[in-house]
Write a protein that holds these residues in place. Structure first.
Motif, PDB file in Angstrom:
ATOM      1  N   TYR A  71     -30.046 151.994 -10.284  1.00  0.00           N
ATOM      2  CA  TYR A  71     -30.864 151.781 -11.414  1.00  0.00           C
ATOM      3  C   TYR A  71     -30.508 150.520 -11.594  1.00  0.00           C
ATOM      4  N   THR A  72     -31.675 149.655 -12.048  1.00  0.00           N
ATOM      5  CA  THR A  72     -32.049 148.077 -12.621  1.00  0.00           C
ATOM      6  C   THR A  72     -33.036 147.788 -13.544  1.00  0.00           C
ATOM      7  N   THR A  73     -32.245 147.057 -14.581  1.00  0.00           N
ATOM      8  CA  THR A  73     -33.492 146.443 -15.662  1.00  0.00           C
ATOM      9  C   THR A  73     -33.755 145.021 -14.647  1.00  0.00           C
ATOM     10  N   ASN A  74     -35.018 146.005 -14.234  1.00  0.00           N
ATOM     11  CA  ASN A  74     -35.455 144.318 -13.106  1.00  0.00           C
ATOM     12  C   ASN A  74     -36.898 143.608 -13.332  1.00  0.00           C
ATOM     13  N   PHE A  75     -36.858 143.507 -15.078  1.00  0.00           N
ATOM     14  CA  PHE A  75     -37.878 142.771 -15.749  1.00  0.00           C
ATOM     15  C   PHE A  75     -38.212 141.000 -15.250  1.00  0.00           C
ATOM     16  N   MET A  76     -36.449 140.680 -15.059  1.00  0.00           N
ATOM     17  CA  MET A  76     -36.196 139.230 -14.974  1.00  0.00           C
ATOM     18  C   MET A  76     -36.692 138.757 -13.258  1.00  0.00           C
ATOM     19  N   LYS A  77     -36.706 139.925 -12.131  1.00  0.00           N
ATOM     20  CA  LYS A  77     -37.213 139.561 -11.179  1.00  0.00           C
ATOM     21  C   LYS A  77     -38.275 138.825 -10.851  1.00  0.00           C
ATOM     22  N   TYR A  78     -39.027 139.615 -11.882  1.00  0.00           N
ATOM     23  CA  TYR A  78     -40.533 138.724 -12.046  1.00  0.00           C
ATOM     24  C   TYR A  78     -41.050 138.200 -13.008  1.00  0.00           C
ATOM     25  N   GLY A  79     -40.101 137.576 -13.380  1.00  0.00           N
ATOM     26  CA  GLY A  79     -39.893 136.258 -14.020  1.00  0.00           C
ATOM     27  C   GLY A  79     -40.385 136.454 -15.515  1.00  0.00           C
ATOM     28  N   PHE A  80     -40.456 137.711 -15.945  1.00  0.00           N
ATOM     29  CA  PHE A  80     -40.532 137.271 -17.624  1.00  0.00           C
ATOM     30  C   PHE A  80     -39.545 138.713 -18.174  1.00  0.00           C
ATOM     31  N   GLU A 132     -45.178 136.986 -25.343  1.00  0.00           N
ATOM     32  CA  GLU A 132     -46.185 136.433 -25.245  1.00  0.00           C
ATOM     33  C   GLU A 132     -45.730 134.790 -24.738  1.00  0.00           C
ATOM     34  N   LYS A 133     -44.590 134.106 -24.217  1.00  0.00           N
ATOM     35  CA  LYS A 133     -43.466 132.697 -23.497  1.00  0.00           C
ATOM     36  C   LYS A 133     -43.330 132.823 -22.428  1.00  0.00           C
ATOM     37  N   THR A 134     -42.970 134.351 -22.286  1.00  0.00           N
ATOM     38  CA  THR A 134     -42.765 134.283 -20.722  1.00  0.00           C
ATOM     39  C   THR A 134     -43.662 135.040 -19.312  1.00  0.00           C
ATOM     40  N   PHE A 135     -44.788 136.406 -20.074  1.00  0.00           N
ATOM     41  CA  PHE A 135     -45.442 136.853 -19.254  1.00  0.00           C
ATOM     42  C   PHE A 135     -46.589 136.249 -18.586  1.00  0.00           C
ATOM     43  N   HIS A 136     -46.941 134.876 -19.299  1.00  0.00           N
ATOM     44  CA  HIS A 136     -48.848 134.890 -18.047  1.00  0.00           C
ATOM     45  C   HIS A 136     -48.449 133.199 -17.896  1.00  0.00           C
ATOM     46  N   HIS A 137     -47.442 133.272 -17.305  1.00  0.00           N
ATOM     47  CA  HIS A 137     -46.813 131.898 -16.343  1.00  0.00           C
ATOM     48  C   HIS A 137     -47.401 132.247 -15.201  1.00  0.00           C
ATOM     49  N   PRO A 138     -48.228 131.405 -14.102  1.00  0.00           N
ATOM     50  CA  PRO A 138     -48.583 131.962 -13.219  1.00  0.00           C
ATOM     51  C   PRO A 138     -47.558 132.402 -12.317  1.00  0.00           C
ATOM     52  N   GLU A 139     -46.015 131.518 -11.895  1.00  0.00           N
ATOM     53  CA  GLU A 139     -45.478 132.234 -11.699  1.00  0.00           C
ATOM     54  C   GLU A 139     -44.764 133.427 -11.736  1.00  0.00           C
ATOM     55  N   VAL A 140     -44.857 134.012 -12.758  1.00  0.00           N
ATOM     56  CA  VAL A 140     -45.187 135.496 -12.843  1.00  0.00           C
ATOM     57  C   VAL A 140     -45.779 136.694 -12.188  1.00  0.00           C
ATOM     58  N   LYS A 141     -47.434 136.162 -12.454  1.00  0.00           N
ATOM     59  CA  LYS A 141     -48.178 136.889 -11.390  1.00  0.00           C
ATOM     60  C   LYS A 141     -47.836 136.364  -9.371  1.00  0.00           C
ATOM     61  N   GLU A 142     -47.274 136.480  -9.274  1.00  0.00           N
ATOM     62  CA  GLU A 142     -46.693 135.859  -7.864  1.00  0.00           C
ATOM     63  C   GLU A 142     -46.241 136.068  -7.334  1.00  0.00           C
ATOM     64  N   ARG A 143     -44.892 136.307  -8.447  1.00  0.00           N
ATOM     65  CA  ARG A 143     -43.577 137.733  -8.174  1.00  0.00           C
ATOM     66  C   ARG A 143     -44.140 138.585  -7.856  1.00  0.00           C
ATOM     67  N   ILE A 144     -45.400 139.410  -9.641  1.00  0.00           N
ATOM     68  CA  ILE A 144     -45.548 140.634  -8.898  1.00  0.00           C
ATOM     69  C   ILE A 144     -46.257 140.778  -7.979  1.00  0.00           C
ATOM     70  N   MET A 145     -47.101 139.908  -7.195  1.00  0.00           N
ATOM     71  CA  MET A 145     -47.764 140.692  -6.059  1.00  0.00           C
ATOM     72  C   MET A 145     -46.677 140.105  -4.819  1.00  0.00           C
ATOM     73  N   ALA A 146     -45.728 139.410  -5.317  1.00  0.00           N
ATOM     74  CA  ALA A 146     -45.017 139.298  -3.774  1.00  0.00           C
ATOM     75  C   ALA A 146     -43.893 140.459  -3.763  1.00  0.00           C
TER      76      ALA A 146
END
Length: 249
Positions: free
Chosen positions: A127-136, A231-245
């Motif tokens: 069980y995990t709330t893994n949102f911050m793992k992806y940076g958002f 709106e403040k955290t989701f649209h940074h390039p690092e988030v996409k990188e983390r989602i993909m990786a």
């Protein structure tokens, strides 16, 4: 009601079992699963025979939250977790809901289960709330419901670290819910359901409305703040990188 990803059936008088079984997406919130859940709860709402709902998954998956495609759509500004209100389906349901979380509950999938009136976890599952793992920052009402259910200290730890916890670990941390071997979770949920189904429907509806009324009133403001954080955290390039990786790892 039966389709490829949702099985909804009255298994005993007054007891309806909703089984999520999107094996292609491991019960991630695919469009089919989301639409199926909304339709299932609408069916439950319109059936006066039902007194209690058991929500469960298949094999070792309860629910896995947003798919990679859905997360990328939010990153690109094409979607929001509020587009389909899954998070409060159980809370808004007029009759009691039991989350028989026999399998892994990941991110929004875990939070979806937390909105039930009764929660049963399995010792083996993650069980995990893994949102911050992806940076958002967390969504789905996680910042409200997890402190309510698990207490502030453990909830803040889970939300900030995005760590994985086995059910057995959460049991040792003192969560106020039964944690059982996976193959015993559904049977325990049915024991609860039979006790509930013995009660008059109008009394069940009246009492649940009273018990969850304050949460229903507060949730909208919490969701609004979570969307503002996205709106403040989701649209940074690092988030996409983390989602993909990192997705699925």
């Amino acid at each position: 009601m039966m389709d490829s990803v949702i099985d909804l059936r009255e298994t005993e008088p007054g007891i309806v079992q909703l089984t999520m079984q999107d094996k292609v997406h491991k019960n991630g919130f695919s469009e089919a699963l989301m639409n199926g859940l909304v339709q299932a709860f609408e069916t439950i709402k319109n059936n006066e025979r039902f007194k209690v709902v058991i929500v469960t998954g298949y094999e070792n998956y309860f629910a896995s939250g947003g798919t990679q495609e859905a997360l990328l759509a939010i990153y690109e500004g094409r979607a929001s977790f509020t587009d389909v209100n899954l998070y409060s389906l159980a809370q808004d349901c007029s009759i009691p809901v039991i989350s028989a979380m026999q399998g892994h509950g990941i991110g929004g999938g875990f939070i979806f289960g937390m909105f039930a009136d009764f929660i049963v976890l399995s010792k083996e599952s993650i069980y995990t709330t893994n949102f911050m793992k992806y940076g958002f920052t967390p969504g789905m009402g996680a910042t409200y419901i997890l402190p309510q259910k698990f207490g502030v200290s453990l909830a803040h730890e889970m939300l900030l670290t995005a760590a994985n916890y086995r059910g057995a670990q959460l049991e040792k941390r003192g969560i106020p819910y039964p944690v059982l071997p996976r193959n015993e979770v559904l049977a325990y949920a049915y024991e609860l359901a039979r006790q509930i189904a013995d009660k008059p429907l109008h009394s069940l509806i009246t009492l649940k409305d009273h018990l969850v009324g304050p949460a229903r009133e507060q949730l909208a403001a919490i969701i609004k703040k979570e969307v503002q954080m996205h709106e403040k955290t989701f649209h940074h390039p690092e988030v996409k990188e983390r989602i993909m990786a990192l997705f699925g790892k």
